[in-house]
Design a protein around this motif. Structure first.
Motif, PDB file in Angstrom:
ATOM      1  N   LEU A  78      -8.081 -13.477   2.058  1.00  0.00           N
ATOM      2  CA  LEU A  78      -6.620 -13.312   2.079  1.00  0.00           C
ATOM      3  C   LEU A  78      -5.938 -14.659   2.268  1.00  0.00           C
ATOM      4  N   VAL A  79      -6.474 -15.444   3.204  1.00  0.00           N
ATOM      5  CA  VAL A  79      -5.861 -16.735   3.520  1.00  0.00           C
ATOM      6  C   VAL A  79      -6.601 -17.855   2.797  1.00  0.00           C
ATOM      7  N   PRO A  80      -5.886 -18.934   2.507  1.00  0.00           N
ATOM      8  CA  PRO A  80      -6.535 -20.035   1.784  1.00  0.00           C
ATOM      9  C   PRO A  80      -7.393 -20.882   2.708  1.00  0.00           C
ATOM     10  N   THR A  81      -8.389 -21.519   2.124  1.00  0.00           N
ATOM     11  CA  THR A  81      -9.071 -22.593   2.832  1.00  0.00           C
ATOM     12  C   THR A  81      -8.423 -23.889   2.362  1.00  0.00           C
ATOM     13  N   PHE A  82      -8.562 -24.912   3.147  1.00  0.00           N
ATOM     14  CA  PHE A  82      -7.831 -26.147   2.918  1.00  0.00           C
ATOM     15  C   PHE A  82      -8.742 -27.275   2.455  1.00  0.00           C
ATOM     16  N   PRO A  83      -8.523 -27.805   1.258  1.00  0.00           N
ATOM     17  CA  PRO A  83      -9.211 -29.049   0.903  1.00  0.00           C
ATOM     18  C   PRO A  83      -8.573 -30.201   1.684  1.00  0.00           C
ATOM     19  N   LEU A  84      -9.310 -31.271   1.846  1.00  0.00           N
ATOM     20  CA  LEU A  84      -8.833 -32.397   2.651  1.00  0.00           C
ATOM     21  C   LEU A  84      -7.498 -32.949   2.158  1.00  0.00           C
ATOM     22  N   LEU A  85      -7.324 -33.076   0.850  1.00  0.00           N
ATOM     23  CA  LEU A  85      -6.062 -33.630   0.345  1.00  0.00           C
ATOM     24  C   LEU A  85      -4.878 -32.708   0.642  1.00  0.00           C
ATOM     25  N   ALA A  86      -5.098 -31.409   0.658  1.00  0.00           N
ATOM     26  CA  ALA A  86      -4.022 -30.480   1.036  1.00  0.00           C
ATOM     27  C   ALA A  86      -3.667 -30.677   2.502  1.00  0.00           C
ATOM     28  N   LEU A  87      -4.676 -30.860   3.336  1.00  0.00           N
ATOM     29  CA  LEU A  87      -4.421 -31.092   4.767  1.00  0.00           C
ATOM     30  C   LEU A  87      -3.665 -32.394   4.985  1.00  0.00           C
ATOM     31  N   LEU A  88      -4.033 -33.418   4.255  1.00  0.00           N
ATOM     32  CA  LEU A  88      -3.321 -34.689   4.366  1.00  0.00           C
ATOM     33  C   LEU A  88      -1.870 -34.526   3.914  1.00  0.00           C
ATOM     34  N   ASP A 123      12.996 -30.409   8.366  1.00  0.00           N
ATOM     35  CA  ASP A 123      12.601 -31.735   7.884  1.00  0.00           C
ATOM     36  C   ASP A 123      11.103 -31.824   7.601  1.00  0.00           C
ATOM     37  N   PHE A 124      10.310 -31.334   8.518  1.00  0.00           N
ATOM     38  CA  PHE A 124       8.866 -31.431   8.349  1.00  0.00           C
ATOM     39  C   PHE A 124       8.355 -30.487   7.251  1.00  0.00           C
ATOM     40  N   VAL A 125       9.037 -29.354   7.066  1.00  0.00           N
ATOM     41  CA  VAL A 125       8.669 -28.429   5.992  1.00  0.00           C
ATOM     42  C   VAL A 125       8.919 -29.079   4.634  1.00  0.00           C
ATOM     43  N   VAL A 126      10.083 -29.693   4.488  1.00  0.00           N
ATOM     44  CA  VAL A 126      10.406 -30.362   3.230  1.00  0.00           C
ATOM     45  C   VAL A 126       9.394 -31.472   2.951  1.00  0.00           C
ATOM     46  N   GLY A 127       9.067 -32.261   3.973  1.00  0.00           N
ATOM     47  CA  GLY A 127       8.067 -33.312   3.796  1.00  0.00           C
ATOM     48  C   GLY A 127       6.730 -32.751   3.338  1.00  0.00           C
ATOM     49  N   ALA A 128       6.284 -31.675   3.976  1.00  0.00           N
ATOM     50  CA  ALA A 128       5.005 -31.061   3.613  1.00  0.00           C
ATOM     51  C   ALA A 128       5.047 -30.465   2.210  1.00  0.00           C
ATOM     52  N   LEU A 129       6.179 -29.818   1.880  1.00  0.00           N
ATOM     53  CA  LEU A 129       6.292 -29.177   0.572  1.00  0.00           C
ATOM     54  C   LEU A 129       6.502 -30.182  -0.567  1.00  0.00           C
ATOM     55  N   ILE A 130       6.845 -31.410  -0.234  1.00  0.00           N
ATOM     56  CA  ILE A 130       6.933 -32.468  -1.252  1.00  0.00           C
ATOM     57  C   ILE A 130       5.579 -33.165  -1.406  1.00  0.00           C
ATOM     58  N   CYS A 131       4.935 -33.502  -0.297  1.00  0.00           N
ATOM     59  CA  CYS A 131       3.685 -34.280  -0.361  1.00  0.00           C
ATOM     60  C   CYS A 131       2.481 -33.466  -0.840  1.00  0.00           C
ATOM     61  N   THR A 132       2.386 -32.213  -0.416  1.00  0.00           N
ATOM     62  CA  THR A 132       1.190 -31.430  -0.723  1.00  0.00           C
ATOM     63  C   THR A 132       0.989 -31.204  -2.223  1.00  0.00           C
ATOM     64  N   PRO A 133       2.020 -30.829  -2.984  1.00  0.00           N
ATOM     65  CA  PRO A 133       1.755 -30.655  -4.414  1.00  0.00           C
ATOM     66  C   PRO A 133       1.434 -31.966  -5.138  1.00  0.00           C
ATOM     67  N   ILE A 134       1.804 -33.083  -4.558  1.00  0.00           N
ATOM     68  CA  ILE A 134       1.442 -34.377  -5.153  1.00  0.00           C
ATOM     69  C   ILE A 134      -0.041 -34.644  -4.938  1.00  0.00           C
ATOM     70  N   LEU A 135      -0.528 -34.357  -3.720  1.00  0.00           N
ATOM     71  CA  LEU A 135      -1.925 -34.652  -3.381  1.00  0.00           C
ATOM     72  C   LEU A 135      -2.905 -33.563  -3.808  1.00  0.00           C
ATOM     73  N   ALA A 136      -2.460 -32.313  -3.772  1.00  0.00           N
ATOM     74  CA  ALA A 136      -3.347 -31.183  -4.094  1.00  0.00           C
ATOM     75  C   ALA A 136      -2.584 -30.140  -4.911  1.00  0.00           C
ATOM     76  N   PRO A 137      -2.192 -30.488  -6.141  1.00  0.00           N
ATOM     77  CA  PRO A 137      -1.326 -29.591  -6.908  1.00  0.00           C
ATOM     78  C   PRO A 137      -1.924 -28.216  -7.194  1.00  0.00           C
ATOM     79  N   GLY A 138      -3.177 -28.162  -7.585  1.00  0.00           N
ATOM     80  CA  GLY A 138      -3.797 -26.870  -7.886  1.00  0.00           C
ATOM     81  C   GLY A 138      -3.791 -25.959  -6.681  1.00  0.00           C
TER      82      GLY A 138
END
Length: 177
Positions: A78-88, A123-138
């Motif tokens: 149900l829940v995703p596992t996190f690749p390292l780039l998604a965590l970063l 603020d932190f949500v926007v930062g996470a939602l901008i950086c994560t698709p750049i590092l781990a788009p899939g």
């Protein structure tokens, strides 16, 4: 809908933890080194290298622990596992969003700790939602459906305010917002 709420909370935990951890592990040298723009500090004493690095690492560690917890539990699948780039992206993006908000607040001539409704909670949500698709788009687009993003944007301010009140009462923050 219930599943989307679970996915939203789970997927955002590595972004929710860093700012709180930064308060606990922070201190030390400010990121801006005391620099000013127009007579005002660039970021202020509240944004330190120690807090930023410690907060980011705590978010990454949170995701690693969630990966371990998910295996074999009823939520497995149900829940995703996190690749390292998604965590970063989640943890580093959250810290970057918070730093960006501090920069904006200083330019608005707001003192450290003064509230800016909306900015302080997202603020932190926007930062996470901008950086994560750049590092781990899939991973990002598989995990963050429009419903999950909407849930994150609605529930995060409530969680943020609640946790800040707790941190204030514990003496970890100077203001309850």
């Amino acid at each position: 809908m219930f599943e989307s709420v679970i996915v939203a909370l789970w997927a955002m935990l590595p972004a929710y933890v860093p700012n709180n951890a930064a308060v606990v592990v922070g201190g030390g040298r400010p990121i801006d080194g005391g620099r000013t723009i127009g007579g005002r500090r660039l970021l202020g004493d509240g944004k330190t290298w120690q807090g930023t690095i410690g907060g980011t690492l705590s978010g990454i560690l949170t995701g690693v622990l969630l990966n371990l917890l998910a295996v074999g539990l009823p939520i497995d699948g149900l829940v995703p596992t996190f690749p390292l780039l998604a965590l970063l992206g989640l943890a580093g993006g959250a810290m970057g969003g918070d730093i960006g908000a501090s920069l904006v607040k200083r330019r608005l001539n707001r003192e450290r700790g003064s509230p800016v409704p909306g900015l302080d909670q997202l603020d932190f949500v926007v930062g996470a939602l901008i950086c994560t698709p750049i590092l781990a788009p899939g991973w990002f687009f598989d995990t963050f459906s429009p419903a999950v993003v909407l849930i994150v944007l609605v529930i995060t301010p409530l969680l943020h305010l609640g946790l800040n009140v707790v941190a204030f009462r514990l003496g970890l923050k100077n203001e309850p917002y």
